[in-house]
Scaffold this motif. Structure first.
Motif, mmCIF file in Angstrom:
data_model
loop_
_atom_site.group_PDB
_atom_site.id
_atom_site.type_symbol
_atom_site.label_atom_id
_atom_site.label_comp_id
_atom_site.label_asym_id
_atom_site.label_seq_id
_atom_site.Cartn_x
_atom_site.Cartn_y
_atom_site.Cartn_z
ATOM 1 N N HIS A 103 25.649 34.027 6.364
ATOM 2 C CA HIS A 103 26.624 35.205 6.773
ATOM 3 C C HIS A 103 26.548 36.023 5.655
ATOM 4 N N THR B 77 34.083 31.307 4.704
ATOM 5 C CA THR B 77 34.100 32.564 3.636
ATOM 6 C C THR B 77 35.584 32.761 3.232
ATOM 7 N N GLY C 150 30.858 31.918 8.586
ATOM 8 C CA GLY C 150 31.587 32.914 8.461
ATOM 9 C C GLY C 150 33.276 32.730 8.404
ATOM 10 N N GLU C 151 33.570 31.502 9.224
ATOM 11 C CA GLU C 151 35.100 31.012 9.126
ATOM 12 C C GLU C 151 35.435 30.674 7.533
ATOM 13 N N ASN D 191 30.256 26.710 10.175
ATOM 14 C CA ASN D 191 31.040 28.024 10.486
ATOM 15 C C ASN D 191 31.034 28.877 9.137
ATOM 16 N N GLY E 120 29.238 39.299 5.479
ATOM 17 C CA GLY E 120 30.488 39.131 5.517
ATOM 18 C C GLY E 120 30.873 38.474 3.976
#
Length: 716
Positions: free
Chosen positions: A693, A660, A657-658, A655, A696
């Motif tokens: 990602h 970051t 994105g989560e 994950n 982001g």
């Protein structure tokens, strides 16, 4: 000033000529000349002569000053070189036949290692290269020989090369910085040198000031391991230097085109010439399926010449580790002959124990008379000997193995010394006891180092180590930890076996836990054993805080060994106890509860229990935020690690994105707490997140660098 004074002699010469002409002309002036002219000429001559004398005096004074300055510069440079030379090893000489195998004697012409030599030469010539390099390889493969050949191959007028003596590491770097030449420092047994971190710090300091381009430091060790990774805990400068240090590992084979049999045959005439004999006609067999170290191959050639000299040579000879035992047989004859000649008054079996004891206990830095005598008295038959007899043995040692000045060298090469020491210890329980009890820490480190190395080529090595540790576990524990860090897991595993059931007090076990570094590879097994024993030996009515503390420690070492389920069980026990304690004494135990929850989250994540892991880490976050409000100096670092841990958990679960925002939060708090050591770790995790990602990560990075991050953090 020098050019002006070099031009003076011409003007002085003109004045001198003028003065001479005038002086010669005065008596010849006609009487008809006016009286005024005849009076002025002598005056002019005196003036010219005086001026010339003044010029002479000034010119001679200037020349003397120039010569004095030149002499002073030469003397200063010689003094600098002498200071550097004083940090180096002194080449040993003597009657030892085994000494013909020592790399500094170079009896056999150097051959092979073409690619390795090319790589090291390029490193030396590249002034922009990292000033340090690490050369590794098992005992006897020729690390020192390659290093010395590298030194010999560098241009003599441009380079000064020195083998650095133990204890002189920092002084050698400082002296090298003062010499007006390029310097190559050779540091053998780098893994055993306590001053290595300080030496590398000095190298880093020179590099920071732009003065390390002319310095090269070649470190040599049998292997990397904890001793090398522990250098990361030093200063930022040392950590950076170590990260840039290239490693070169030597395989036993000199090259792909030269067989072991060829190495023996090529070495044979060199040893024959060194001993003043014709090369014997001999057929060799190499039974080992693996390539043998070049030292063993050269020993096979040397033993063949010695056997021929003694009239014991056959038509065929086998090349294996057994040649070391045969070479020891020749060395023993030397001991007996020289001891008789020196009037030592000691039988050969005792001499053999003397050599073994010196190998095991005499540290390279302990060579004064009292230290050598104390080691000699460790030999059972010499414990109660009078001073005259012990002194005779010490004089014999200096004769057979001189180390320069009053120093006593040891039997060399190392493989031979290690094998001999193991032989003698295995044969005598009295000697084993004498060499493993009531030792100084330096002696204990020396003894265990020799025996650990002997394990590679002597079957008795592991048993001897285990017996020594059982003989004096508390006395040798600190040394065992030091040597395991230097040499690898072999000693750590033996240490763990002894700790499993040796009778020892809980307080001593706790002290051993404190001494074991974390994280560790070499000592992971004994760390688990000793921590488990402490935890299991706690009485049922022990302080709950103590039970929770040792459960937490046990979970950490289990996780280090990859035993995840057991680690989770241990940390869960700690969480339960700390939660109960924190209800009644929050000020004392909330930090412990938060730390245990953090560890529990990591264990849960490792077992794939993502949701439970995130719940535990979030509970820890709430606790750390509360604690940091009242004591930011104490708990902001913990909060930074907590946020980074959550980012790691999410990242490990795919994950990015989560992850970051939490990684950036960890970075921001680390900056606020000025945790410079954490920032590179977070940066590495962010690079991983960026691969999955990129948009982001880039967006949040821009926002932070424009507002929240100071320049020093961005640079790191």
């Amino acid at each position: 000033m020098g050019d002006r004074h070099r031009r003076r002699p011409f003007g002085f010469l003109l004045l001198l000529i003028a003065a001479g002409v005038v002086a010669a002309a005065v008596p010849l002036t006609p009487a008809t000349w006016p009286l005024a002219v005849r009076l002025v000429l002598p005056v002019f001559g005196v003036i010219a002569g005086g001026a010339a004398g003044s010029y002479v005096s000034e010119w001679l004074t200037a020349r003397r000053a120039v010569k004095a300055a030149e002499a002073a510069a030469v003397a200063e440079e010689e003094a600098r070189r002498a200071t550097l030379a004083a940090t180096g090893e002194m080449a040993a000489s003597g009657e030892s036949v085994a000494g013909l195998l020592r790399p500094e004697h170079g009896v056999v012409t150097f051959a092979g290692r073409v690619e390795e030599l090319k790589a090291l030469t390029s490193w030396c010539e590249d002034e922009a290269a990292c000033p340090a390099r690490l050369l590794t390889g098992q005992g006897g493969v020729g690390k020192t020989r390659l290093a010395l050949h590298l030194a010999e191959s560098l241009p003599f007028m441009e380079w000064v090369c020195r083998q650095v003596r133990p204890g002189q590491e920092v002084a050698a770097v400082q002296a090298a910085g003062q010499v007006d030449q390029r310097v190559l420092l050779l540091v053998d047994y780098a893994e055993t040198r306590p001053e290595l971190p300080a030496m590398l710090a000095e190298v880093a300091r020179l590099e920071a000031t732009g003065d390390a381009g002319r310095l090269r430091v070649l470190l040599m060790a049998r292997q990397t391991g904890d001793w090398w990774t522990e250098l990361d805990t030093e200063s930022d400068a040392v950590r950076d230097l170590v990260a840039r240090t290239s490693m070169l590992e030597l395989a036993p084979a000199l090259d792909a085109h030269r067989t072991d049999l060829q190495v023996i045959e090529e070495a044979l005439p060199f040893f024959a010439a060194a001993l003043g004999h014709p090369a014997p006609q001999m057929s060799f067999t190499v039974a080992s399926a693996e390539r043998l170290p070049v030292l063993v191959l050269h020993a096979a050639a040397l033993v063949t010449v010695l056997d021929e000299e003694q009239g014991t040579a056959g038509a065929r000879a086998a090349a294996d580790l057994g040649v070391l035992d045969r070479l020891l047989g020749h060395e023993r004859r030397l001991w007996d002959k020289t001891a008789r000649r020196a009037g030592a008054g000691v039988a050969l079996p005792v001499l053999q124990q003397v050599i073994a004891t010196v190998t095991l206990l005499l540290n390279a830095q302990d060579h004064d008379e009292d230290a050598v005598r104390a080691v000699v008295r460790r030999v059972p038959d010499l414990t109660r000997a009078d001073d005259a007899r012990v002194g005779a043995v010490v004089r014999w040692l200096r004769q057979v193995y001189p180390g320069g000045g009053e120093r006593v060298d040891a039997l060399r090469p190392d493989l031979l010394a290690e094998r001999h020491a193991a032989h003698e210890l295995a044969a005598s329980s009295r000697l084993r006891r004498a060499c493993s009890t009531d030792l100084t820490e330096r002696q204990a480190v020396q003894m265990l180092t020799v025996l650990v190395r002997a394990c590679a080529h002597h079957d008795e090595g592991p048993r001897l180590i285990e017996q020594a540790l059982r003989q004096d576990l508390t006395g040798l524990a600190a040394a065992a930890i030091v040597v395991a860090v230097q040499t690898g897991p072999r000693l750590g595993d033996l240490f763990a076996q002894v700790l499993e059931n040796a009778p020892i007090a809980v307080a001593d076990l706790q002290q051993i836990v404190v001494m074991i570094p974390y994280p560790t590879v070499a000592l992971a097994a004994p760390d688990e054993v000793v921590t488990r024993r402490v935890r299991d030996l706690l009485p049922a009515d022990a302080d709950p805080a103590q039970i929770a503390e040792w459960s937490s420690k046990f979970a950490k070492v289990l996780a280090q060994l990859g035993r995840r389920e057991e680690a989770l069980a241990a940390v869960a026990e700690a969480v339960i106890v700390y939660r109960s304690l924190a209800e009644t004494r929050p000020d004392a135990f909330l930090p412990n509860l938060a730390g245990s929850l953090n560890n529990q989250a990591t264990c849960l994540s490792d077992l794939g229990q993502r949701e439970k892991a995130l719940a535990a880490i979030d509970e820890a976050t709430d606790l750390y935020r509360t604690l940091a409000k009242t004591r930011p100096d104490a708990f902001l670092p913990d909060l930074a690690r907590n946020r980074t841990t959550k980012g790691m958990i999410l990242l490990q679960n795919g994950n990015a994105g989560e992850a970051t925002p939490f990684l950036f939060e960890g970075l921001k708090v680390a900056v606020e707490a000025e945790m410079e050591e954490l920032i590179p770790l977070v940066a590495g995790l962010l690079r991983q997140a960026y691969q999955h990602h990129p948009k982001g990560v880039a967006r949040v990075w821009r926002e932070m660098t424009e507002s929240d991050l100071p320049g020093w953090a961005i640079d790191k």
